[in-house]
Motif scaffolding. Sequence first.
Motif, PDB file in Angstrom:
ATOM      1  N   GLU A 146       0.824  -1.210   0.000  1.00  0.00           N
ATOM      2  CA  GLU A 146       0.000   0.000   0.000  1.00  0.00           C
ATOM      3  C   GLU A 146       0.861   1.264   0.000  1.00  0.00           C
ATOM      4  OE1 GLU A 146      -2.864  -0.375   3.146  1.00  0.00           O
ATOM      5  OE2 GLU A 146      -3.759  -2.130   2.225  1.00  0.00           O
ATOM      6  N   THR A 147       1.867   1.255  -0.869  1.00  0.00           N
ATOM      7  CA  THR A 147       2.720   2.420  -1.047  1.00  0.00           C
ATOM      8  C   THR A 147       1.884   3.609  -1.509  1.00  0.00           C
ATOM      9  OG1 THR A 147       4.556   0.982  -1.623  1.00  0.00           O
ATOM     10  CG2 THR A 147       4.752   3.293  -2.253  1.00  0.00           C
ATOM     11  N   PHE A 148       0.941   3.343  -2.394  1.00  0.00           N
ATOM     12  CA  PHE A 148       0.007   4.350  -2.872  1.00  0.00           C
ATOM     13  C   PHE A 148      -1.372   3.987  -2.333  1.00  0.00           C
ATOM     14  CE2 PHE A 148       3.126   3.673  -6.322  1.00  0.00           C
ATOM     15  CZ  PHE A 148       3.791   4.885  -6.230  1.00  0.00           C
ATOM     16  N   THR A 149      -2.125   4.971  -1.899  1.00  0.00           N
ATOM     17  CA  THR A 149      -3.481   4.687  -1.430  1.00  0.00           C
ATOM     18  C   THR A 149      -4.385   4.435  -2.624  1.00  0.00           C
ATOM     19  OG1 THR A 149      -4.178   7.006  -1.469  1.00  0.00           O
ATOM     20  CG2 THR A 149      -3.138   6.211   0.570  1.00  0.00           C
ATOM     21  N   ARG A 150      -5.502   3.800  -2.360  1.00  0.00           N
ATOM     22  CA  ARG A 150      -6.473   3.564  -3.437  1.00  0.00           C
ATOM     23  C   ARG A 150      -6.970   4.891  -4.001  1.00  0.00           C
ATOM     24  NH1 ARG A 150      -9.471  -1.670  -3.454  1.00  0.00           N
ATOM     25  NH2 ARG A 150      -8.259  -3.040  -2.130  1.00  0.00           N
ATOM     26  N   ARG A 151      -7.086   5.860  -3.145  1.00  0.00           N
ATOM     27  CA  ARG A 151      -7.533   7.181  -3.602  1.00  0.00           C
ATOM     28  C   ARG A 151      -6.518   7.788  -4.567  1.00  0.00           C
ATOM     29  NH1 ARG A 151     -10.376  11.490   0.119  1.00  0.00           N
ATOM     30  NH2 ARG A 151     -10.835  13.023  -1.479  1.00  0.00           N
ATOM     31  N   GLU A 152      -5.234   7.677  -4.243  1.00  0.00           N
ATOM     32  CA  GLU A 152      -4.193   8.207  -5.120  1.00  0.00           C
ATOM     33  C   GLU A 152      -4.175   7.473  -6.453  1.00  0.00           C
ATOM     34  OE1 GLU A 152      -0.861   9.686  -1.884  1.00  0.00           O
ATOM     35  OE2 GLU A 152      -0.877   7.587  -2.503  1.00  0.00           O
ATOM     36  N   LEU A 153      -4.300   6.144  -6.410  1.00  0.00           N
ATOM     37  CA  LEU A 153      -4.310   5.358  -7.642  1.00  0.00           C
ATOM     38  C   LEU A 153      -5.551   5.670  -8.484  1.00  0.00           C
ATOM     39  CD1 LEU A 153      -3.012   2.023  -6.132  1.00  0.00           C
ATOM     40  CD2 LEU A 153      -1.818   3.426  -7.822  1.00  0.00           C
TER      41      LEU A 153
END
Length: 89
Positions: free
Chosen positions: A53-60
């Motif tokens: 989870e380096t990037f959040t789902r929101r960011e992706l």
Amino acid sequence: MSQVTIAPTKVTPDRHAPSRGADDSVAKVRPQDIAGMLAMMTFPERVRAYKNETFTRRELSAAAAREPERMPMLNGEFEWIAWNLADLD
């Protein structure tokens, strides 16, 4: 109980106080930067980033919405969604 007692109270945040959201410890990354970072990674590196989870789902999601052509695809689906699908061929 009276309705006044159980009614939710409206709290106005102090604009000078630090926010206490879940993302405070994570630096905000622009969506176009995320797409570029993913493009520079190998497939195993990207999968590791998704798992950790380096990037959040929101960011992706924001990156996929802003620059869908730069986001890695896997079998017609965004890779960050498809990497853990059970029916992935």
